[in-house]
Design an enzyme around this catalytic site. Structure first.
Site, PDB file in Angstrom:
ATOM      1  N   ARG A 284       0.824  -1.225   0.000  1.00  0.00           N
ATOM      2  CA  ARG A 284       0.000   0.000   0.000  1.00  0.00           C
ATOM      3  C   ARG A 284       0.852   1.267   0.000  1.00  0.00           C
ATOM      4  NH1 ARG A 284      -2.558  -3.661  -0.864  1.00  0.00           N
ATOM      5  NH2 ARG A 284      -4.628  -4.235  -0.116  1.00  0.00           N
TER       6      ARG A 284
ATOM      7  N   SER B 166     -11.127  -0.621   2.858  1.00  0.00           N
ATOM      8  CA  SER B 166     -10.369  -0.762   4.111  1.00  0.00           C
ATOM      9  C   SER B 166      -9.912   0.615   4.588  1.00  0.00           C
ATOM     10  CB  SER B 166      -9.125  -1.619   3.880  1.00  0.00           C
ATOM     11  OG  SER B 166      -9.503  -2.858   3.360  1.00  0.00           O
TER      12      SER B 166
ATOM     13  N   GLU C  57      -5.258   3.762   5.824  1.00  0.00           N
ATOM     14  CA  GLU C  57      -4.941   3.529   4.406  1.00  0.00           C
ATOM     15  C   GLU C  57      -5.560   4.662   3.570  1.00  0.00           C
ATOM     16  OE1 GLU C  57      -5.628  -0.514   2.875  1.00  0.00           O
ATOM     17  OE2 GLU C  57      -6.416   0.403   1.051  1.00  0.00           O
TER      18      GLU C  57
HETATM   19  C1  LIG Z   1     -15.547  -0.608  -1.735  1.00  0.00           C
HETATM   20  C2  LIG Z   1     -14.077  -0.342  -1.877  1.00  0.00           C
HETATM   21  C3  LIG Z   1     -13.191  -1.386  -1.989  1.00  0.00           C
HETATM   22  C4  LIG Z   1     -11.821  -1.161  -2.118  1.00  0.00           C
HETATM   23  N1  LIG Z   1     -10.983  -2.229  -2.235  1.00  0.00           N
HETATM   24  C5  LIG Z   1      -9.643  -2.034  -2.364  1.00  0.00           C
HETATM   25  C6  LIG Z   1      -8.754  -3.155  -2.486  1.00  0.00           C
HETATM   26  O1  LIG Z   1      -9.173  -4.294  -2.503  1.00  0.00           O
HETATM   27  N2  LIG Z   1      -7.436  -2.899  -2.613  1.00  0.00           N
HETATM   28  C7  LIG Z   1      -6.925  -1.619  -2.630  1.00  0.00           C
HETATM   29  O2  LIG Z   1      -5.701  -1.470  -2.743  1.00  0.00           O
HETATM   30  N3  LIG Z   1      -7.741  -0.548  -2.508  1.00  0.00           N
HETATM   31  C8  LIG Z   1      -9.080  -0.715  -2.385  1.00  0.00           C
HETATM   32  N4  LIG Z   1      -9.925   0.357  -2.254  1.00  0.00           N
HETATM   33  C9  LIG Z   1      -9.348   1.713  -2.219  1.00  0.00           C
HETATM   34  C10 LIG Z   1      -9.376   2.462  -3.575  1.00  0.00           C
HETATM   35  O3  LIG Z   1     -10.340   1.948  -4.425  1.00  0.00           O
HETATM   36  C11 LIG Z   1      -8.027   2.431  -4.274  1.00  0.00           C
HETATM   37  O4  LIG Z   1      -7.030   2.996  -3.456  1.00  0.00           O
HETATM   38  C12 LIG Z   1      -8.059   3.197  -5.608  1.00  0.00           C
HETATM   39  O5  LIG Z   1      -6.844   3.021  -6.303  1.00  0.00           O
HETATM   40  C13 LIG Z   1      -8.306   4.692  -5.428  1.00  0.00           C
HETATM   41  O6  LIG Z   1      -8.552   5.232  -6.703  1.00  0.00           O
HETATM   42  P1  LIG Z   1      -9.265   6.629  -6.892  1.00  0.00           P
HETATM   43  O7  LIG Z   1      -9.151   6.988  -8.334  1.00  0.00           O
HETATM   44  O8  LIG Z   1     -10.635   6.584  -6.336  1.00  0.00           O
HETATM   45  O9  LIG Z   1      -8.321   7.577  -6.025  1.00  0.00           O
HETATM   46  P2  LIG Z   1      -8.741   8.853  -5.183  1.00  0.00           P
HETATM   47  O10 LIG Z   1      -9.457   8.439  -3.958  1.00  0.00           O
HETATM   48  O11 LIG Z   1      -9.414   9.866  -6.057  1.00  0.00           O
HETATM   49  O12 LIG Z   1      -7.296   9.404  -4.783  1.00  0.00           O
HETATM   50  C14 LIG Z   1      -6.478   8.685  -3.902  1.00  0.00           C
HETATM   51  C15 LIG Z   1      -5.144   9.428  -3.738  1.00  0.00           C
HETATM   52  O13 LIG Z   1      -4.413   9.382  -4.949  1.00  0.00           O
HETATM   53  C16 LIG Z   1      -4.136  10.697  -5.439  1.00  0.00           C
HETATM   54  N5  LIG Z   1      -4.278  10.640  -6.889  1.00  0.00           N
HETATM   55  C17 LIG Z   1      -5.336  10.105  -7.568  1.00  0.00           C
HETATM   56  N6  LIG Z   1      -5.109  10.159  -8.888  1.00  0.00           N
HETATM   57  C18 LIG Z   1      -3.903  10.750  -9.059  1.00  0.00           C
HETATM   58  C19 LIG Z   1      -3.121  11.099 -10.206  1.00  0.00           C
HETATM   59  N7  LIG Z   1      -3.542  10.856 -11.456  1.00  0.00           N
HETATM   60  N8  LIG Z   1      -1.916  11.696 -10.007  1.00  0.00           N
HETATM   61  C20 LIG Z   1      -1.468  11.950  -8.749  1.00  0.00           C
HETATM   62  N9  LIG Z   1      -2.160  11.656  -7.630  1.00  0.00           N
HETATM   63  C21 LIG Z   1      -3.362  11.049  -7.783  1.00  0.00           C
HETATM   64  C22 LIG Z   1      -5.166  11.592  -4.765  1.00  0.00           C
HETATM   65  O14 LIG Z   1      -4.711  12.937  -4.673  1.00  0.00           O
HETATM   66  C23 LIG Z   1      -5.320  10.914  -3.425  1.00  0.00           C
HETATM   67  O15 LIG Z   1      -4.269  11.310  -2.567  1.00  0.00           O
HETATM   68  C24 LIG Z   1     -11.314   0.160  -2.135  1.00  0.00           C
HETATM   69  C25 LIG Z   1     -12.218   1.241  -2.029  1.00  0.00           C
HETATM   70  C26 LIG Z   1     -13.581   0.991  -1.914  1.00  0.00           C
HETATM   71  C27 LIG Z   1     -14.527   2.152  -1.813  1.00  0.00           C
END
Ligand SMILES: Cc1cc2nc3c(=O)[nH]c(=O)nc-3n(C[C@H](O)[C@H](O)[C@H](O)COP(=O)(O)OP(=O)(O)OC[C@H]3O[C@@H](n4cnc5c(N)ncnc54)[C@H](O)[C@@H]3O)c2cc1C
Length: 343
Positions: A164, A239, A335
């Site tokens: 992570r 998580s 996380e």
């Molecule tokens: C129901 C559920 C289940 C999940 N299961 C998992 C799992 O099994 N495993 C896991 O690892 N995660 C899981 N997650 C967490 C999440 O989905 C991941 O971390 C995912 O990669 C986040 O993507 P996002 O585009 O929504 O990021 P965001 O929430 O929009 O951003 C997350 C972070 O990344 C930064 N960021 C985003 N895009 C960029 C970019 N292009 N350039 C620079 N910085 C950026 C943002 O500024 C922020 O700090 C889960 C979440 C949910 C809601």
């Protein structure tokens, strides 16, 4: 010219759905638009890059610019009989990409089915599930340097991936806009990982002896849908905490008191303990504090029962962390990215 909107509600752009407003908000659909924002000086002030909003918790209104990433598109970089290397725009939805891989029989990401969010956020925290981490398929990551507008390419090694974690959360935090991710996928001789979680049980129940990528993906989707809350039904960010790693000596001490404590081997000869188990032992599973709560099936997931504020969820998280520390002398780190109103 890029359009900047004032005072935009952020709840629809996050899976927690807490009420918060951005002072300024825009969408970027091209690298030129990112460069336009750089020229206008937006990245010298407070900003946040937002993908699918599935790993953030806003503690209040955001006093700065929220840039929603909508960089789409993909291209095949290289292809052999065995592998295909694809560069994917960072705004592409992660799960849609995984489904596209399954449809084309491209292996490597099937265990990561149904993770919400965008391609660009995947390397941020090296997303992982069911025994696989995205670092295993990432060739390189491209980012736009937010001070110069220059495109920089990072090799897998330079991303410094671990559980992570990546360099983008530390030394290069807020220095780059991740614009694309290049992945190497298998076209044949796929290495299937069914040992983790209940995947193999599902395959056995269905009497599948020679599983395909789709069988694995379907099993993962089935397991996830049955035990993880759907953000469309109840606000959450998956998580909330990372699984902590402890020393062997600390683990042995704990095992004397709790012989049933689950564990997994971790990096650097440490032992990983599931944070969900620790939280459950503290009696938090299914508990509710006002409008914030802990999911009844998965203690690792904090939920917004409706209209909870970010501050309420954060305060619940702190109570849980305190209880786990008191009972087990273990610190569990968030996380989810906690977003303060002002820096
Ligand atoms: C129901 C559920 C289940 C999940 N299961 C998992 C799992 O099994 N495993 C896991 O690892 N995660 C899981 N997650 C967490 C999440 O989905 C991941 O971390 C995912 O990669 C986040 O993507 P996002 O585009 O929504 O990021 P965001 O929430 O929009 O951003 C997350 C972070 O990344 C930064 N960021 C985003 N895009 C960029 C970019 N292009 N350039 C620079 N910085 C950026 C943002 O500024 C922020 O700090 C889960 C979440 C949910 C809601």
């Amino acid at each position: 010219m890029i359009s900047i909107e004032p005072h935009v509600p952020l709840a629809p752009y996050t899976t927690f759905g807490v009420s918060a407003f951005a002072d300024s908000f825009c969408r970027v659909t091209s690298v030129d638009e990112i460069r336009e924002l750089i020229t206008q000086g937006w990245f010298t002030k407070r900003f946040l890059i937002l993908g699918g909003g599935s790993n953030v918790l806003f503690l209040g209104d955001f006093h700065g610019l929220v840039v929603r990433n909508e960089l789409l598109g993909q291209r095949v970089v290289h292809e052999t009989e065995e592998n295909i290397v694809i560069e994917v725009g960072s705004g592409v939805n992660w799960h849609s990409f995984v489904m596209q891989c399954i449809d084309h029989d491209r292996g490597g990401v099937e265990n990561l089915s149904l993770i919400p969010g965008t391609m660009g956020a995947a390397p941020m925290q090296n997303i992982g599930a069911y025994g696989v981490e995205v670092k295993e398929v990432i060739e390189e990551v491209k980012g736009i340097d937010l001070s110069t507008g220059r495109e920089v390419t990072f090799t897998n090694e330079e991303c410094q991936f671990s559980y992570r974690e990546s360099v983008f959360k530390h030394a290069w935090k807020e220095k780059f806009f991740i614009s694309s991710v290049t992945l190497r996928l298998t076209k044949k001789n796929h290495v299937l990982r069914s040992h983790y979680g209940a995947i193999q049980n599902i395959l056995d129940q269905q009497k599948i002896t020679s599983p395909t990528l789709r069988h694995i993906s379907d099993a993962v989707i089935h397991i996830r849908s049955s035990k993880l809350p759907d953000p469309k039904q109840i606000g959450n960010a998956g998580s909330f905490f990372k699984n902590p790693s402890i020393t062997v000596a600390q683990f042995e001490q704990l095992r004397e008191r709790y012989p049933e404590i689950p564990s997994y081997p971790s990096e650097n000869q440490l032992i990983k303990v599931p944070a969900g188990w620790l939280i459950e032992q503290c009696g938090w599973k299914g508990k509710r504090v006002g409008r914030a709560g802990v999911h009844h099936q998965q203690a690792l997931v904090l939920v917004n029962h409706g209209q909870a504020t970010g501050a309420e969820l954060f305060s619940l998280a702190k109570e849980i962390q305190r209880d786990v520390r008191e009972k087990f002398s273990i610190d569990i780190a968030a996380e989810v990215n906690i977003i303060e109103s002002a820096s």
